[in-house]
Enzyme design. Structure first.
Site, short mmCIF file in Angstrom:
data_model
loop_
_atom_site.label_atom_id
_atom_site.label_comp_id
_atom_site.label_asym_id
_atom_site.label_seq_id
_atom_site.Cartn_x
_atom_site.Cartn_y
_atom_site.Cartn_z
N GLU A 114 0.76 -1.18 -0.03
CA GLU A 114 0.06 0.08 -0.08
C GLU A 114 0.94 1.09 0.17
O GLU A 114 1.93 1.26 0.55
CB GLU A 114 -0.85 -0.20 1.40
N LYS A 141 -9.90 1.99 -1.44
CA LYS A 141 -9.90 1.22 -0.20
C LYS A 141 -11.10 1.74 0.49
O LYS A 141 -11.57 2.90 0.40
CB LYS A 141 -8.86 1.65 0.74
N CYS A 150 -5.02 -3.74 2.81
CA CYS A 150 -4.53 -3.66 4.30
C CYS A 150 -5.80 -3.77 5.39
O CYS A 150 -6.38 -4.84 5.41
CB CYS A 150 -3.94 -2.22 4.59
C1 ACM Z 1 -3.63 -0.06 7.28
O1 ACM Z 1 -4.79 -0.24 6.91
N1 ACM Z 1 -2.81 0.60 6.36
C2 ACM Z 1 -3.43 -0.20 8.82
#
Ligand code: ACM
Length: 275
Positions: A48, A118, A151
């Protein structure tokens, strides 16, 4: 696309970016990926926000580092894809009409196969990024359907379940993990969905703007559909994992002759999930 019904090579990049130096960080990733005697692979997964760093000070700083989908990071991923033959997945801040998404691109040769913003933002990310509004994507690749999540999405079981129900056999998971239980938690996620999961995390520490320091826990990993740890990186240094897997192992959801845990799901009885 014609599927290759065979073993594929997956490479996972664990890097340690320097905050705010995307070009330098991309160059360092290129050395990691292309430095092997034979850099060819079928899938390469990067972390990410792999080229920018993570602990932003303000939405303006994020906007400054954000790129359009066809920006320098896309061109970099496209070059890596052309040199390795791989489908390449990586996270970056993506410019959108109303702000910046914590996004990821899936690139194959000169083509953007898909992008994702995301949908579950972690902690301070909520101050800096727009929440994604599109479903988690599953995209056709030469080695079969590939799912994508970023993530913190992992801590929502519905995320990986939705990818597996949409047919993903392998799920790419660019990450910047700071919580300690991700690597073990992802073993169960892989088992309960019978898919390969490929988590690319970063290492190092960031402490910006007088805020609490963040230590990124590394431990990038490839987990098999029966929970086997096919490869796992150290917690405190950059690494490149390379492993062969057979995506079709993830096709059957049977755990005994009469128990297929996808066929036996009872969605009509999971009523609280609809709230
Ligand atoms: C995250 O979602 N970067 C902890």
């Amino acid at each position: 696309m014609q599927h290759q019904r065979k073993k594929i090579t997956i490479a996972v990049v664990q890097n340690q970016p320097e905050f705010g130096h995307p070009e330098k960080n991309r160059e360092s990733v290129a050395r990691q990926v292309l430095g092997r005697p034979d850099p060819s692979a079928n899938l390469i997964v990067l972390p990410e926000l792999f080229a920018t760093g993570y602990q932003f000070d303000s939405p303006a700083e994020v906007a400054d580092l954000a790129e359009p989908e066809d920006g320098p990071t896309f061109r970099f991923l496209s070059e890596i894809s052309s040199k390795t033959g791989a489908v390449v997945v990586a996270g970056l801040p993506i410019k959108r009409d109303r702000g910046t998404a914590n996004g990821a691109l899936v690139v194959y040769g000169k083509k953007l196969l898909t992008s994702y913003d995301k949908i579950h933002l972690f902690d301070e990310e909520r101050d800096f990024f727009l929440e994604g509004t599109r479903p988690l994507p599953v995209v056709e690749t030469p080695f079969g359907p590939l799912g994508l999540m970023i993530c913190f999405d992992w801590l929502f079981p519905e995320a990986l379940r939705s990818l597996a129900l949409s047919g993903a056999l392998v799920v790419a998971h660019p990450s910047n993990w700071v919580l300690p239980f991700g690597p073990q938690g992802m073993i169960l996620r892989s088992v309960e969905n019978r898919v390969f999961t490929v988590t690319a995390n970063r290492t190092g520490r960031e402490e910006r703007g007088g805020r609490a320091p963040l230590t990124f826990i590394g431990q990038s990993q490839i987990i098999g559909p029966r929970g086997d740890i096919i490869a796992r990186a150290p917690s405190d240094s950059p690494a490149l994992l390379v492993a062969e897997v057979e995506p079709e192992e993830a096709l059957s959801k049977k755990v005994s002759s009469r128990s297929d845990f996808f066929e036996q799901r009872r969605p009509g009885l999971y009523t609280s999930l609809l709230d």
